[in-house]
Write a protein that holds these residues in place. Sequence first.
Motif, PDB file in Angstrom:
ATOM      1  N   ALA A  67       0.743  -1.352   0.010  1.00 44.47           N
ATOM      2  CA  ALA A  67       0.062  -0.011   0.196  1.00 44.47           C
ATOM      3  C   ALA A  67       0.736   1.180  -0.139  1.00 44.47           C
ATOM      4  O   ALA A  67       0.748   2.170   0.748  1.00 44.47           O
ATOM      5  CB  ALA A  67      -0.985  -0.047   1.223  1.00 44.47           C
ATOM      6  N   GLY A  68       1.720   1.322  -0.782  1.00 47.22           N
ATOM      7  CA  GLY A  68       2.681   2.509  -1.020  1.00 47.22           C
ATOM      8  C   GLY A  68       3.766   2.558   0.106  1.00 47.22           C
ATOM      9  O   GLY A  68       4.358   1.575   0.481  1.00 47.22           O
ATOM     10  N   VAL A  69       4.233   3.790   0.408  1.00 47.43           N
ATOM     11  CA  VAL A  69       5.378   4.069   1.198  1.00 47.43           C
ATOM     12  C   VAL A  69       4.880   5.050   2.544  1.00 47.43           C
ATOM     13  O   VAL A  69       4.071   5.897   2.309  1.00 47.43           O
ATOM     14  CB  VAL A  69       6.483   4.605   0.735  1.00 47.43           C
ATOM     15  N   SER A  70       5.068   4.480   3.649  1.00 49.01           N
ATOM     16  CA  SER A  70       4.636   5.477   5.175  1.00 49.01           C
ATOM     17  C   SER A  70       5.965   6.181   5.351  1.00 49.01           C
ATOM     18  O   SER A  70       6.878   5.531   5.846  1.00 49.01           O
ATOM     19  CB  SER A  70       4.302   4.549   6.140  1.00 49.01           C
ATOM     20  N   HIS A  71       5.876   7.289   5.260  1.00 48.45           N
ATOM     21  CA  HIS A  71       6.962   8.277   5.389  1.00 48.45           C
ATOM     22  C   HIS A  71       7.236   8.771   6.824  1.00 48.45           C
ATOM     23  O   HIS A  71       6.134   8.978   7.634  1.00 48.45           O
ATOM     24  CB  HIS A  71       6.935   9.676   4.700  1.00 48.45           C
ATOM     25  N   GLY A  72       8.309   8.644   7.668  1.00 52.09           N
ATOM     26  CA  GLY A  72       8.321   9.026   9.066  1.00 52.09           C
ATOM     27  C   GLY A  72       7.888   7.867   9.873  1.00 52.09           C
ATOM     28  O   GLY A  72       7.559   8.097  10.981  1.00 52.09           O
ATOM     29  N   ALA A  73       7.861   6.422   9.547  1.00 49.04           N
ATOM     30  CA  ALA A  73       7.246   5.573  10.463  1.00 49.04           C
ATOM     31  C   ALA A  73       8.298   5.267  11.411  1.00 49.04           C
ATOM     32  O   ALA A  73       9.394   5.274  11.328  1.00 49.04           O
ATOM     33  CB  ALA A  73       6.924   4.236   9.703  1.00 49.04           C
ATOM     34  N   ILE A  74       7.632   5.131  12.845  1.00 50.66           N
ATOM     35  CA  ILE A  74       8.379   4.680  13.820  1.00 50.66           C
ATOM     36  C   ILE A  74       8.306   3.339  14.069  1.00 50.66           C
ATOM     37  O   ILE A  74       7.540   2.399  14.204  1.00 50.66           O
ATOM     38  CB  ILE A  74       7.775   5.304  15.109  1.00 50.66           C
ATOM     39  N   VAL A  75       9.738   2.693  14.263  1.00 52.51           N
ATOM     40  CA  VAL A  75       9.680   1.210  14.207  1.00 52.51           C
ATOM     41  C   VAL A  75      10.503   1.013  15.624  1.00 52.51           C
ATOM     42  O   VAL A  75      11.436   1.835  15.866  1.00 52.51           O
ATOM     43  CB  VAL A  75      10.472   0.666  13.002  1.00 52.51           C
ATOM     44  N   LEU A  76      10.313  -0.331  16.113  1.00 50.44           N
ATOM     45  CA  LEU A  76      10.767  -0.728  17.300  1.00 50.44           C
ATOM     46  C   LEU A  76      10.774  -2.416  17.255  1.00 50.44           C
ATOM     47  O   LEU A  76      10.067  -2.761  16.550  1.00 50.44           O
ATOM     48  CB  LEU A  76       9.908  -0.239  18.527  1.00 50.44           C
ATOM     49  N   PRO A  77      11.571  -2.710  18.234  1.00 55.87           N
ATOM     50  CA  PRO A  77      11.464  -4.311  18.168  1.00 55.87           C
ATOM     51  C   PRO A  77      10.397  -4.772  18.846  1.00 55.87           C
ATOM     52  O   PRO A  77       9.882  -4.029  19.656  1.00 55.87           O
ATOM     53  CB  PRO A  77      12.763  -4.637  18.957  1.00 55.87           C
TER      54      PRO A  77
END
Length: 380
Positions: A297-307
């Motif tokens: 579904a496209g690109v999420s800009h500035g997505a916050i990722v964590l373990p």
Amino acid sequence: MTLNKPFMLRGAIAVGAMGLVIALMQVTLFGRQSDAAKSPAKALPLVSVVQAEARDLPVKLSAHGHVVPLNQVDVRPQVGGTVRGIHFREGDDVKAGQLLFTIDASDVTAQLERAQASAAQIEAQVDDAERDLARIRQLAKLRYYSTSAVDTSASKLESLKAQYKAVQAEVASSRLQVERTHIAAPMAGLTGALTVHPGSLAQTTAAVPLVTVVQIDPIGVEFSLPESQLARLLDARATGAVRIELQTPDGGRQPGSLVFVNNTVNTDTGTITLKASFPNATRSLWPGAYVDLAIDAGVSHGAIVLPPQALLEGPQGRFVYVLDTDSKAQVRQVTLLRLQDQMAVVDGLNGGERVVAEGQAGLKPGAAVRIAARTSKDAR
């Protein structure tokens, strides 16, 4: 000067007692120091910390769906009667307009013939009334008939014409009923199981259809996604960035297209129902089967990722421990958007926060912690 013995004995006893007291004090002090050495201050909790990272991340979703026909028609009789003929075999491919069933037309044919006879009779009466009206008008000019006689003749003609229209409608209706005794395929597709046989009574009020015709190529897959993904999916759909693939039975990938997004969210499950279309020339996809889908579904800009292990579950939902400038743990509520590439994509952080990834057991808000040194493996 000579001291007497009793006095000397008392002095010796006093000196000995004083020495014993000093010795006991030393032993007690040494014991306390030893206990203090054996019971050091309670150590701070040891935790590992990661930094919440903001990155441009492709939005990859997964779902389980089941195969459904994009078009399906239940073939039902529109007139009742005995089934005289079945012109296909169940499970056959049929074309649009192909004859499927023939129903006994005796009753409706008789109705048509009666209606046609009535129409012919009234048509003859109309012809006679037109001739009478023309003759009376000619005679009225010669003053053999009054104007009232002309009006009466004209009214009779109009009444007969109305009756003729009504009987013509009956003829058309009866002819339609006769045509409906021949039931044709409403579309091209694959037929299912038959519910009647020659000699069976076909009824318009029957609960089950005579047969069901479904479209096989292309075919659809119905699935659902969490409500939280709806906005992202609609944005990607508006720009044409949605790509859908399904895993075929042989382990391959087959691309398709999103064709339907439901107009309401299911309030019980918090999900939205969608449908995709896939080519099915080889008929490897069969209605009712379950398949796995991958949605881009496209690109999420500035997505916050964590373990994923950094997320904890509490009475108020998911949360993480964030370390402040004094390395004290503070609770921060977050929302899990999805799991992707072995990482948790969350909402509720700005990026750059120090988040406790391991060692949260027994940790309380405001507690100071010790941060474990990161190894080369952790850095990767």
